[in-house]
Design a protein around this motif. Structure first.
Motif, mmCIF file in Angstrom:
data_model
loop_
_atom_site.group_PDB
_atom_site.id
_atom_site.type_symbol
_atom_site.label_atom_id
_atom_site.label_comp_id
_atom_site.label_asym_id
_atom_site.label_seq_id
_atom_site.Cartn_x
_atom_site.Cartn_y
_atom_site.Cartn_z
ATOM 1 N N THR A 2 -35.632 -9.374 114.133
ATOM 2 C CA THR A 2 -35.475 -9.644 112.705
ATOM 3 C C THR A 2 -34.246 -10.501 112.446
ATOM 4 N N PHE A 3 -33.167 -10.220 113.168
ATOM 5 C CA PHE A 3 -31.946 -11.003 112.997
ATOM 6 C C PHE A 3 -32.197 -12.464 113.357
ATOM 7 N N LEU A 4 -32.923 -12.693 114.430
ATOM 8 C CA LEU A 4 -33.233 -14.056 114.856
ATOM 9 C C LEU A 4 -34.078 -14.776 113.800
ATOM 10 N N ASN A 5 -35.019 -14.072 113.199
ATOM 11 C CA ASN A 5 -35.854 -14.648 112.148
ATOM 12 C C ASN A 5 -35.007 -15.027 110.934
ATOM 13 N N ILE A 6 -34.100 -14.169 110.544
ATOM 14 C CA ILE A 6 -33.215 -14.453 109.404
ATOM 15 C C ILE A 6 -32.323 -15.649 109.719
ATOM 16 N N LEU A 7 -31.814 -15.709 110.936
ATOM 17 C CA LEU A 7 -30.948 -16.810 111.336
ATOM 18 C C LEU A 7 -31.696 -18.143 111.322
ATOM 19 N N ILE A 8 -32.909 -18.157 111.816
ATOM 20 C CA ILE A 8 -33.712 -19.386 111.829
ATOM 21 C C ILE A 8 -34.061 -19.815 110.406
#
Length: 54
Positions: A2-8
């Motif tokens: 989820t963190f990676l999705n938010i960052l992207i």
């Protein structure tokens, strides 16, 4: 994950905003009306992405 999705997503919108600002600057600096209209047409999809409008 989820963190990676938010960052992207955040980087995508920041990049779209940066391109929008560059295009707005080019619209202001140009003296040719036809070129300004072209920049406006190119700018529209980037502004829609920045404002989360599909």
């Amino acid at each position: 994950m989820t963190f990676l999705n938010i960052l992207i997503n955040a980087s995508y919108y920041v990049l779209s905003a940066a391109v929008s600002l560059i295009l707005i600057r080019n619209i202001i600096k140009t003296r040719d009306a036809q070129e300004a209209v072209l920049y406006c047409i190119i700018l529209m999809p980037f502004l829609l992405r920045v404002f989360h409008i599909k």
